[in-house]
Design a protein around this motif. Structure first.
Motif, PDB file in Angstrom:
ATOM      1  N   ARG A 112       0.819  -1.214   0.000  1.00 29.28           N
ATOM      2  CA  ARG A 112       0.000   0.000   0.000  1.00 29.28           C
ATOM      3  C   ARG A 112       0.851   1.261   0.000  1.00 29.28           C
ATOM      4  N   THR A 113       2.165   1.133   0.232  1.00 26.34           N
ATOM      5  CA  THR A 113       3.000   2.339   0.299  1.00 26.34           C
ATOM      6  C   THR A 113       4.060   2.399  -0.793  1.00 26.34           C
ATOM      7  N   THR A 114       4.232   1.326  -1.566  1.00 30.38           N
ATOM      8  CA  THR A 114       5.276   1.367  -2.602  1.00 30.38           C
ATOM      9  C   THR A 114       4.979   2.418  -3.646  1.00 30.38           C
ATOM     10  N   TRP A 115       3.712   2.637  -3.947  1.00 31.40           N
ATOM     11  CA  TRP A 115       3.369   3.646  -4.944  1.00 31.40           C
ATOM     12  C   TRP A 115       3.437   5.061  -4.369  1.00 31.40           C
ATOM     13  N   CYS A 116       3.591   5.198  -3.043  1.00 35.25           N
ATOM     14  CA  CYS A 116       3.741   6.513  -2.404  1.00 35.25           C
ATOM     15  C   CYS A 116       4.921   6.416  -1.436  1.00 35.25           C
ATOM     16  N   PRO A 117       6.124   6.686  -1.898  1.00 30.59           N
ATOM     17  CA  PRO A 117       7.336   6.445  -1.098  1.00 30.59           C
ATOM     18  C   PRO A 117       7.540   7.403   0.070  1.00 30.59           C
ATOM     19  N   ARG A 118       6.717   8.431   0.196  1.00 32.00           N
ATOM     20  CA  ARG A 118       6.846   9.379   1.305  1.00 32.00           C
ATOM     21  C   ARG A 118       5.462   9.772   1.797  1.00 32.00           C
ATOM     22  N   LEU A 119       5.420  10.414   2.945  1.00 29.38           N
ATOM     23  CA  LEU A 119       4.153  10.892   3.489  1.00 29.38           C
ATOM     24  C   LEU A 119       3.541  11.925   2.542  1.00 29.38           C
ATOM     25  N   PHE A 120       2.300  11.680   2.141  1.00 25.76           N
ATOM     26  CA  PHE A 120       1.635  12.623   1.231  1.00 25.76           C
ATOM     27  C   PHE A 120       0.939  13.691   2.079  1.00 25.76           C
ATOM     28  N   LEU A 121       1.735  14.635   2.562  1.00 26.01           N
ATOM     29  CA  LEU A 121       1.227  15.772   3.326  1.00 26.01           C
ATOM     30  C   LEU A 121       2.111  16.962   3.011  1.00 26.01           C
ATOM     31  N   HIS A 122       1.497  18.036   2.521  1.00 27.29           N
ATOM     32  CA  HIS A 122       2.253  19.187   2.039  1.00 27.29           C
ATOM     33  C   HIS A 122       1.560  20.472   2.480  1.00 27.29           C
ATOM     34  N   CYS A 123       2.313  21.359   3.131  1.00 26.36           N
ATOM     35  CA  CYS A 123       1.772  22.670   3.503  1.00 26.36           C
ATOM     36  C   CYS A 123       1.852  23.575   2.278  1.00 26.36           C
ATOM     37  N   ARG A 124       0.691  23.792   1.642  1.00 30.40           N
ATOM     38  CA  ARG A 124       0.662  24.494   0.351  1.00 30.40           C
ATOM     39  C   ARG A 124       0.597  26.010   0.491  1.00 30.40           C
ATOM     40  N   ARG A 125      -0.042  26.472   1.555  1.00 31.58           N
ATOM     41  CA  ARG A 125      -0.310  27.916   1.635  1.00 31.58           C
ATOM     42  C   ARG A 125      -0.323  28.367   3.081  1.00 31.58           C
ATOM     43  N   LEU A 126       0.224  29.550   3.326  1.00 28.03           N
ATOM     44  CA  LEU A 126       0.229  30.119   4.664  1.00 28.03           C
ATOM     45  C   LEU A 126       0.049  31.635   4.551  1.00 28.03           C
ATOM     46  N   GLU A 127      -0.817  32.185   5.400  1.00 28.38           N
ATOM     47  CA  GLU A 127      -1.090  33.622   5.360  1.00 28.38           C
ATOM     48  C   GLU A 127      -0.925  34.204   6.760  1.00 28.38           C
ATOM     49  N   PRO A 152      -0.156  42.008   5.155  1.00 27.45           N
ATOM     50  CA  PRO A 152      -0.429  40.577   4.934  1.00 27.45           C
ATOM     51  C   PRO A 152       0.538  39.976   3.918  1.00 27.45           C
ATOM     52  N   GLN A 153       0.956  38.753   4.216  1.00 25.85           N
ATOM     53  CA  GLN A 153       1.826  38.009   3.309  1.00 25.85           C
ATOM     54  C   GLN A 153       1.180  36.659   3.034  1.00 25.85           C
ATOM     55  N   ILE A 154       0.975  36.370   1.762  1.00 26.68           N
ATOM     56  CA  ILE A 154       0.441  35.066   1.353  1.00 26.68           C
ATOM     57  C   ILE A 154       1.586  34.302   0.695  1.00 26.68           C
ATOM     58  N   ILE A 155       1.953  33.181   1.286  1.00 32.82           N
ATOM     59  CA  ILE A 155       3.119  32.414   0.843  1.00 32.82           C
ATOM     60  C   ILE A 155       2.644  31.041   0.389  1.00 32.82           C
ATOM     61  N   GLU A 156       3.037  30.650  -0.817  1.00 31.18           N
ATOM     62  CA  GLU A 156       2.611  29.374  -1.362  1.00 31.18           C
ATOM     63  C   GLU A 156       3.814  28.562  -1.804  1.00 31.18           C
ATOM     64  N   ALA A 157       3.700  27.244  -1.646  1.00 30.59           N
ATOM     65  CA  ALA A 157       4.735  26.310  -2.093  1.00 30.59           C
ATOM     66  C   ALA A 157       4.088  25.274  -2.994  1.00 30.59           C
ATOM     67  N   LYS A 158       4.628  25.124  -4.199  1.00 35.83           N
ATOM     68  CA  LYS A 158       4.072  24.152  -5.141  1.00 35.83           C
ATOM     69  C   LYS A 158       4.229  22.733  -4.605  1.00 35.83           C
ATOM     70  N   LEU A 159       3.352  21.871  -5.085  1.00 39.65           N
ATOM     71  CA  LEU A 159       3.428  20.469  -4.712  1.00 39.65           C
ATOM     72  C   LEU A 159       4.736  19.892  -5.263  1.00 39.65           C
ATOM     73  N   PRO A 160       5.541  19.216  -4.447  1.00 36.78           N
ATOM     74  CA  PRO A 160       6.815  18.662  -4.923  1.00 36.78           C
ATOM     75  C   PRO A 160       6.620  17.667  -6.062  1.00 36.78           C
ATOM     76  N   GLU A 161       7.643  17.532  -6.881  1.00 37.21           N
ATOM     77  CA  GLU A 161       7.578  16.680  -8.061  1.00 37.21           C
ATOM     78  C   GLU A 161       7.237  15.236  -7.697  1.00 37.21           C
ATOM     79  N   MET A 162       7.758  14.751  -6.578  1.00 36.99           N
ATOM     80  CA  MET A 162       7.491  13.367  -6.188  1.00 36.99           C
ATOM     81  C   MET A 162       6.006  13.134  -5.936  1.00 36.99           C
ATOM     82  N   LEU A 163       5.329  14.098  -5.288  1.00 36.03           N
ATOM     83  CA  LEU A 163       3.898  13.952  -5.024  1.00 36.03           C
ATOM     84  C   LEU A 163       3.080  14.107  -6.302  1.00 36.03           C
ATOM     85  N   LEU A 164       3.555  14.965  -7.209  1.00 34.96           N
ATOM     86  CA  LEU A 164       2.882  15.082  -8.504  1.00 34.96           C
ATOM     87  C   LEU A 164       2.951  13.759  -9.264  1.00 34.96           C
TER      88      LEU A 164
END
Length: 773
Positions: free
Chosen positions: A720-735, A743-755
């Protein structure tokens, strides 16, 4: 012949008695001289010596006797004056005279005078011996001059005087007393290399130094060395080693040493058990502490207040307040052991400071309600027993009230402290403010604000956590707008209070984005944003927040402070304060996080599908308790846990094309409204939606012990985890707000591995494009 011989010796015996009587008379006169320095003392000494000079010139032994008497009388100044007067009065001076005078300085604790006499040997054409140096080293040891002691041992080698056991003993003792355990160990090694045999006292001295410095590994090494020497590994030796383990937070090693004592038939005493119980208390091992307390009875070792206080402290750290109370109110009185403020304070801490006893905003929580009442009862009992409750005891009671949300009781206790002019620390104010924040049915923000003003009147500067707690009280009672407005006012006031610090942190954004890159890949550390008072990065999975902070500080060559964390396997936006922990920037961000006005958005992939399908929204508000293990922590849903709230929305559903029998996978947008350890992972797992790639909460297989490895259950987990080699949890946005209040809105794209993980799945329903860009 016999009468003739007897007659011939009478004059000599009479002369010797006369010389001895003369020396005693001179000694009495010298001891009566007032302590002074300079010419007055020298003239007085010369006057006293004048009648005996003729006999002393013929035989210097009475001078030695006189100096030895001055040494016993600790009249070091007079002894030095006599020694310096002898050459001027044409009395021959030898090394014995110098040694006796140096010994007088050593006994009187006059290390500077001892060193001065030692350096004067050459001027008097007298060769110093090992006794000369040993007396000087001992005087340095008593005076806390460890460097001077080491220099003297070095001088001995230069002058071809071989250091003996006494030399090394005094040098090691000087280093140990000064806390320089490494220097003491070095001298011990030199001693062994020189062929001198260290005894038990020397090992005990070095072990004590290692113990005070929490150098438990060095202490264990010394114990090993002793097995190959003639030194006896006695109770004192093991006590010092166990104490080193206690200070070094090595409770398991302390217990192993205790077992080794039993194997070697070494007697255990109260100090032995107290050190071991304290070690267990530091490690939160309350059951082990209680077992040791019981062993003391079995070994017929006297239990004292330190034994019980340490055990109560262990129960306190583990949140086992019923056992802490039992030890305090039943066991100690039964054994007629005197209870102190420390005993009562430790028991109150058990009801107010542990993670288990934190408030969960449930007014029907009988445990919390009972504990704060017990804390108040203990304060009353202290008064009836004539035990003065100090500020620490009251602070512990305030903390207990805080955890139960008993605002009025906490404020009443604080009023008593102020009325009796006890020291009220920032920790006490924090407890009172948090009690107002946790009050039910709604937070008492007015009282919290009054506490803040009282801190300022007490000349205590509120920190970000205290300001944030007041802001959260406002948010709960009035709304987020009021909380933000309050924080903005406090920000302006704080900047005006510490304008210099603000100037150092309010920098203009620079071109750091180009340096870090636009995307935080799995191996890089991308700087997403630099604004006044903050820097945000895209933390890759596998890197701890602490290591990320260190890397950023090294790259930008200035200090940063931690204000929030991401779990090591989690990726995404991570913000640091641009300044030290005491800076305005750090305070400002801490206040926003504590006030819960920072908006955070995560993306996660879950195994399973919530009811309602795509677009469905929900909220998980189960309280979470953190269980701390030897090497890791784990959160679990518990009524004894802390308030926690997580909002979720289903973005899309997928299916694993390689496993048609498997159920759906759900891509969620998650907003944690609180910031508990492993909150998202524990909350979603608790409702049957474990995160993909999560080996801690991800499936039932994570809950079995190591004996199941290799089983079908374990292989299922692997599949069940071979197809997802890492924890699929990503902080995408913070304000949040920068130090200028913008105000500062900061975003981080989804990493290539999760894509890549998502691209390998079969879409079922929904559109996740909004979070994939």
């Amino acid at each position: 012949m016999a009468p003739a011989l007897q007659s011939s010796y009478r004059p000599a015996n009479s002369a010797l008695r006369g010389v001895t009587a003369g020396a005693d008379t001179v000694l009495e006169q010298l001891c009566r001289l007032p302590p002074s320095s300079g010419g007055a003392l020298s003239e007085a000494v010369a006057a006293v010596l004048q009648p005996v000079l003729a006999s002393w010139r013929l035989d210097p032994r009475p001078a030695t006797r006189c100096l030895a008497g001055l040494a016993r009388a600790r009249a070091s100044a007079v002894a030095v004056a006599v020694l310096r007067a002898l050459p001027e009065l044409r009395v021959e001076v030898n090394v014995i005279h110098f040694n006796t005078a140096i010994s007088a300085c050593e006994k009187a604790g006059q290390w500077e005078a001892a060193l001065s006499l030692l350096s004067g040997l050459s001027a008097a054409s007298v060769e110093g011996d090992v006794i000369s140096f040993n007396s000087a080293i001992s005087s340095c040891e008593k005076g806390g001059q460890w460097l001077a002691a080491l220099e003297l041992i070095e001088q001995m080698r230069d002058r071809r005087v071989v250091p003996d056991t006494i030399s090394f003993n005094a040098g090691i003792s000087a280093c140990s007393k000064a806390g320089h355990w490494h220097a003491a160990l070095s001298l011990l090694s030199e001693m062994v290399a020189a062929g001198a045999e260290p005894n038990t006292i020397i090992f005990s001295t070095v072990l004590s130094a290692c113990s005070l410095a929490a150098q438990w590994l060095a202490a264990l090494d010394l114990l090993t060395q002793m097995t190959s020497s003639k030194a006896d590994r006695n109770t004192i030796i093991f006590n010092a080693a166990i104490s080193a383990c206690e200070r070094g937070n090595q409770w398991m090693v302390a217990l192993e040493l205790l077992s080794e004592m039993a194997t070697g038939l070494v007697q255990k005493d109260t100090i032995t058990f107290n050190a071991a119980i304290s070690a267990c208390a530091r490690g939160g091992e309350w059951l082990a502490s209680l077992q040791l307390l019981a062993q003391m009875l079995e070994c017929r070792v006297q239990r004292d207040s330190i034994s019980f206080n340490a055990a109560i402290g262990a129960c306190s750290k583990a949140g086992e307040w019923p056992m802490a109370l039992h030890l305090l109110t039943v066991c100690m009185p039964a054994e007629q052991i005197k209870r102190s403020a420390i005993s009562f304070t430790a028991a109150m801490d058990a009801g107010g400071s542990s993670e288990q006893m934190n408030n969960n905003n449930n007014n029907n929580n009988n445990n919390n309600n009972k504990q704060w009442l017990v804390a108040l009862g203990l304060l009353t009992e202290m008064k009836s027993l004539g035990i003065r409750a100090d500020g620490i005891a009251y602070s512990s009671a305030v903390s207990a009230c805080s955890k139960a949300g008993q605002c009025l009781a906490a404020l009443a206790l604080l009023g008593v402290m102020l009325g009796f002019r006890m020291e009220v620390t920032p920790v006490t104010f924090t407890g009172a403010i948090c009690a107002c924040e946790a009050s039910q049915p709604e937070a008492r923000w007015e009282e919290a604000l009054a506490m803040l003003e009282l801190m300022v009147q007490s000349r205590l500067r509120p920190d970000g956590m205290q300001i944030g707690a007041v802001a959260n009280s406002l948010r709960k009672a009035v709304g987020s707008g009021a909380a933000v407005a309050f924080l903005q006012r406090e920000r302006a006031a704080f900047i005006a209070w510490d304008e210099s610090c603000c100037q150092s942190t309010c920098v203009q954004p620079s071109c750091l984005l180009a340096e870090g890159g636009e995307e935080g890949g799995e191996g890089g550390l991308a700087v997403l944003c630099e604004a006044p008072g903050l820097v945000a990065i895209s933390k890759p999975s596998g890197l701890s927040s602490e290591n990320a902070l260190e890397l950023l500080a090294r790259r930008l060559r200035r200090p940063f402070s931690m204000v929030s964390r991401l779990d090591q396997p989690t990726s995404g936006v991570l913000v640091f304060a641009d300044g030290r922990e005491s800076s305005v920037a750090t305070w400002w961000l801490q206040a926003q996080f504590a006030g819960r006005v920072v908006s955070k958005e995560y993306v996660c992939l879950c195994i399973g599908a919530p009811p309602g399908g795509v677009g469905a929204e929900g909220e998980v508000s189960s309280p979470l308790r953190v269980l701390v293990g030897p090497s890791s922590s784990r959160a679990e849903v518990s009524p004894l846990g802390r308030e926690a709230c997580t909002r979720c929305r289903v973005l899309a559903t997928y299916r694993d094309p390689g496993d048609e029998a498997a159920g759906l996978l759900s891509l969620l947008q998650v907003q944690p409204l609180t910031g508990r350890t492993h909150q998202i992972r524990a909350h979603l797992a608790s409702i049957g939606l474990p995160l993909a790639g999560d080996r801690t909460y991800g499936s039932p297989a994570s809950e079995v012990d190591s004996s199941t490895l290799g089983s079908s259950q374990d292989r299922d987990m692997e599949h069940r985890t071979t197809w997802c080699p890492r924890l699929f949890l990503h902080c995408r946005r913070l304000e949040l707000l920068d130090l200028n209040g913008e105000p500062q809105i900061i975003e981080a794209k989804l990493p290539e591995m999760l894509l890549q993980v998502l691209s390998g799945l079969q879409p079922v329903e929904g559109d996740a494009s909004s979070v994939l860009v």
